[in-house]
Design a protein around this motif. Sequence first.
Motif, mmCIF file in Angstrom:
data_model
loop_
_atom_site.group_PDB
_atom_site.id
_atom_site.type_symbol
_atom_site.label_atom_id
_atom_site.label_comp_id
_atom_site.label_asym_id
_atom_site.label_seq_id
_atom_site.Cartn_x
_atom_site.Cartn_y
_atom_site.Cartn_z
ATOM 1 N N LYS A 274 -0.560 -6.820 -13.153
ATOM 2 C CA LYS A 274 -1.914 -6.427 -13.526
ATOM 3 C C LYS A 274 -2.249 -5.031 -13.001
ATOM 4 C CE LYS A 274 -4.208 -10.957 -13.347
ATOM 5 N NZ LYS A 274 -5.274 -11.681 -12.603
ATOM 6 N N LEU A 275 -1.699 -4.689 -11.836
ATOM 7 C CA LEU A 275 -2.034 -3.434 -11.163
ATOM 8 C C LEU A 275 -0.805 -2.547 -11.007
ATOM 9 C CD1 LEU A 275 -4.224 -4.721 -8.177
ATOM 10 C CD2 LEU A 275 -5.010 -3.772 -10.349
ATOM 11 N N SER A 276 -1.023 -1.257 -11.070
ATOM 12 C CA SER A 276 0.050 -0.332 -10.740
ATOM 13 C C SER A 276 0.127 -0.235 -9.217
ATOM 14 C CB SER A 276 -0.216 1.038 -11.352
ATOM 15 O OG SER A 276 -1.417 1.569 -10.838
ATOM 16 N N GLY A 277 1.211 0.305 -8.714
ATOM 17 C CA GLY A 277 1.341 0.466 -7.277
ATOM 18 C C GLY A 277 2.753 0.264 -6.800
ATOM 19 N N ASN A 278 2.895 0.094 -5.502
ATOM 20 C CA ASN A 278 4.192 -0.138 -4.868
ATOM 21 C C ASN A 278 4.414 -1.639 -4.728
ATOM 22 O OD1 ASN A 278 4.573 2.638 -4.474
ATOM 23 N ND2 ASN A 278 3.464 2.577 -2.535
ATOM 24 N N TYR A 279 5.617 -2.080 -5.086
ATOM 25 C CA TYR A 279 5.955 -3.491 -4.989
ATOM 26 C C TYR A 279 7.288 -3.656 -4.286
ATOM 27 C CZ TYR A 279 2.282 -4.668 -8.321
ATOM 28 O OH TYR A 279 1.069 -4.846 -8.922
ATOM 29 N N VAL A 280 7.396 -4.726 -3.497
ATOM 30 C CA VAL A 280 8.655 -5.119 -2.874
ATOM 31 C C VAL A 280 9.053 -6.447 -3.487
ATOM 32 C CG1 VAL A 280 9.776 -5.837 -0.726
ATOM 33 C CG2 VAL A 280 8.210 -3.903 -0.721
ATOM 34 N N ASP B 254 0.833 -1.197 0.000
ATOM 35 C CA ASP B 254 0.000 0.000 0.000
ATOM 36 C C ASP B 254 0.872 1.254 0.000
ATOM 37 O OD1 ASP B 254 0.931 0.349 2.635
ATOM 38 O OD2 ASP B 254 -0.924 -0.354 3.541
ATOM 39 N N PHE B 255 0.250 2.408 0.170
ATOM 40 C CA PHE B 255 0.944 3.689 0.175
ATOM 41 C C PHE B 255 2.033 3.766 1.248
ATOM 42 C CE2 PHE B 255 1.262 8.054 1.803
ATOM 43 C CZ PHE B 255 1.630 8.727 0.644
ATOM 44 N N TYR B 256 1.837 3.076 2.362
ATOM 45 C CA TYR B 256 2.787 3.099 3.477
ATOM 46 C C TYR B 256 3.824 1.977 3.395
ATOM 47 C CZ TYR B 256 -0.576 6.365 5.363
ATOM 48 O OH TYR B 256 -1.392 7.436 5.530
ATOM 49 N N TRP B 257 3.904 1.315 2.279
ATOM 50 C CA TRP B 257 4.853 0.222 2.047
ATOM 51 C C TRP B 257 4.627 -0.944 3.005
ATOM 52 C CZ3 TRP B 257 7.431 -0.272 -2.300
ATOM 53 C CH2 TRP B 257 7.631 0.870 -3.076
ATOM 54 N N GLN B 258 3.374 -1.243 3.261
ATOM 55 C CA GLN B 258 2.979 -2.439 3.996
ATOM 56 C C GLN B 258 2.251 -3.353 3.025
ATOM 57 O OE1 GLN B 258 3.945 -3.086 7.244
ATOM 58 N NE2 GLN B 258 5.161 -1.318 6.654
ATOM 59 N N PRO B 259 2.310 -4.674 3.227
ATOM 60 C CA PRO B 259 1.640 -5.581 2.290
ATOM 61 C C PRO B 259 0.156 -5.262 2.175
ATOM 62 C CG PRO B 259 2.898 -6.804 3.920
ATOM 63 C CD PRO B 259 2.944 -5.376 4.332
ATOM 64 N N SER B 260 -0.339 -5.237 0.948
ATOM 65 C CA SER B 260 -1.769 -4.975 0.740
ATOM 66 C C SER B 260 -2.558 -6.252 1.065
ATOM 67 C CB SER B 260 -2.020 -4.545 -0.707
ATOM 68 O OG SER B 260 -1.769 -5.620 -1.587
ATOM 69 N N ASP B 261 -3.861 -6.126 1.073
ATOM 70 C CA ASP B 261 -4.732 -7.263 1.369
ATOM 71 C C ASP B 261 -4.998 -8.123 0.137
ATOM 72 O OD1 ASP B 261 -4.976 -6.497 4.039
ATOM 73 O OD2 ASP B 261 -6.707 -5.204 3.618
ATOM 74 N N LEU B 262 -4.408 -7.779 -0.996
ATOM 75 C CA LEU B 262 -4.639 -8.506 -2.236
ATOM 76 C C LEU B 262 -3.884 -9.834 -2.254
ATOM 77 C CD1 LEU B 262 -4.204 -5.547 -4.739
ATOM 78 C CD2 LEU B 262 -6.347 -6.484 -3.861
ATOM 79 N N VAL B 263 -4.490 -10.825 -2.882
ATOM 80 C CA VAL B 263 -3.772 -12.079 -3.125
ATOM 81 C C VAL B 263 -2.996 -11.914 -4.425
ATOM 82 C CG1 VAL B 263 -5.401 -13.544 -1.856
ATOM 83 C CG2 VAL B 263 -5.761 -13.113 -4.288
ATOM 84 N N ALA B 264 -1.961 -12.715 -4.603
ATOM 85 C CA ALA B 264 -1.059 -12.559 -5.750
ATOM 86 C C ALA B 264 -1.802 -12.584 -7.088
ATOM 87 C CB ALA B 264 0.018 -13.624 -5.720
ATOM 88 N N SER B 265 -2.820 -13.414 -7.223
ATOM 89 C CA SER B 265 -3.547 -13.496 -8.492
ATOM 90 C C SER B 265 -4.311 -12.217 -8.820
ATOM 91 C CB SER B 265 -4.502 -14.688 -8.484
ATOM 92 O OG SER B 265 -5.453 -14.557 -7.453
ATOM 93 N N ASP B 266 -4.502 -11.332 -7.827
ATOM 94 C CA ASP B 266 -5.146 -10.038 -8.078
ATOM 95 C C ASP B 266 -4.196 -9.040 -8.724
ATOM 96 O OD1 ASP B 266 -7.545 -10.875 -6.991
ATOM 97 O OD2 ASP B 266 -7.157 -9.980 -5.016
ATOM 98 N N TYR B 267 -2.890 -9.158 -8.468
ATOM 99 C CA TYR B 267 -1.951 -8.157 -8.976
ATOM 100 C C TYR B 267 -0.887 -8.704 -9.925
ATOM 101 C CZ TYR B 267 0.938 -9.675 -4.963
ATOM 102 O OH TYR B 267 1.665 -10.396 -4.040
ATOM 103 N N VAL B 268 -0.802 -10.033 -10.079
ATOM 104 C CA VAL B 268 0.187 -10.641 -10.971
ATOM 105 C C VAL B 268 -0.501 -11.637 -11.886
ATOM 106 C CG1 VAL B 268 2.210 -12.145 -11.091
ATOM 107 C CG2 VAL B 268 2.118 -10.366 -9.379
ATOM 108 N N GLN B 269 -0.185 -11.565 -13.170
ATOM 109 C CA GLN B 269 -0.608 -12.590 -14.105
ATOM 110 C C GLN B 269 0.565 -13.537 -14.280
ATOM 111 O OE1 GLN B 269 -2.211 -11.109 -17.762
ATOM 112 N NE2 GLN B 269 -1.919 -13.050 -18.816
ATOM 113 N N GLY B 270 0.355 -14.804 -14.008
ATOM 114 C CA GLY B 270 1.432 -15.778 -14.031
ATOM 115 C C GLY B 270 1.818 -16.140 -12.611
#
Length: 169
Positions: free
Chosen positions: A146-152, A96-112
Amino acid sequence: FLTVAGCRTATVVASQPADTVKTERKVPSEDYVTGPSLKYSDVDYANFLGAAQLHIKDSPLLPPFIELRSGQSLQLEFDDLRAGAKNYQYKVVHCDFYWQPSDLVASDYVQGFDELQIDDFEYSFNTKQAFTHYEAVFPNDMLQFKLSGNYVVVVSDIDQPEVPILSRR
């Protein structure tokens, strides 16, 4: 925009909370420099690492920001000063904006796949210190955002995926 902030952009988020998420790990203390928690920031957890970087592919001086579906790629590279081939993997975590893990599961933000083996490496030669250089480029055929945003990006040994050796944002 897809954002993966590196060490050159740390001042942008320095005012944000720096909470950590606890993970269990049983590792020899002489090889690791931190306690048993994954930090969602730029951290080298292992003493045997050298020259870890995350940047736009073929542009090591640019911060690691790419536009979603632009065809640009990020390049993660690091040296293992113990030399020899190791089996490493990397995982991308949406934050999220504060660089904490979001509540999304991987299939929501990554294809593959959200975890992939690092299979691009080369041994040093004619150097005083032997090392192995590892490199991963993404997005790729196996991992698309799949989604824009902050990633670690978290790197670990395949045999101990719960034990990070480095993380980069």
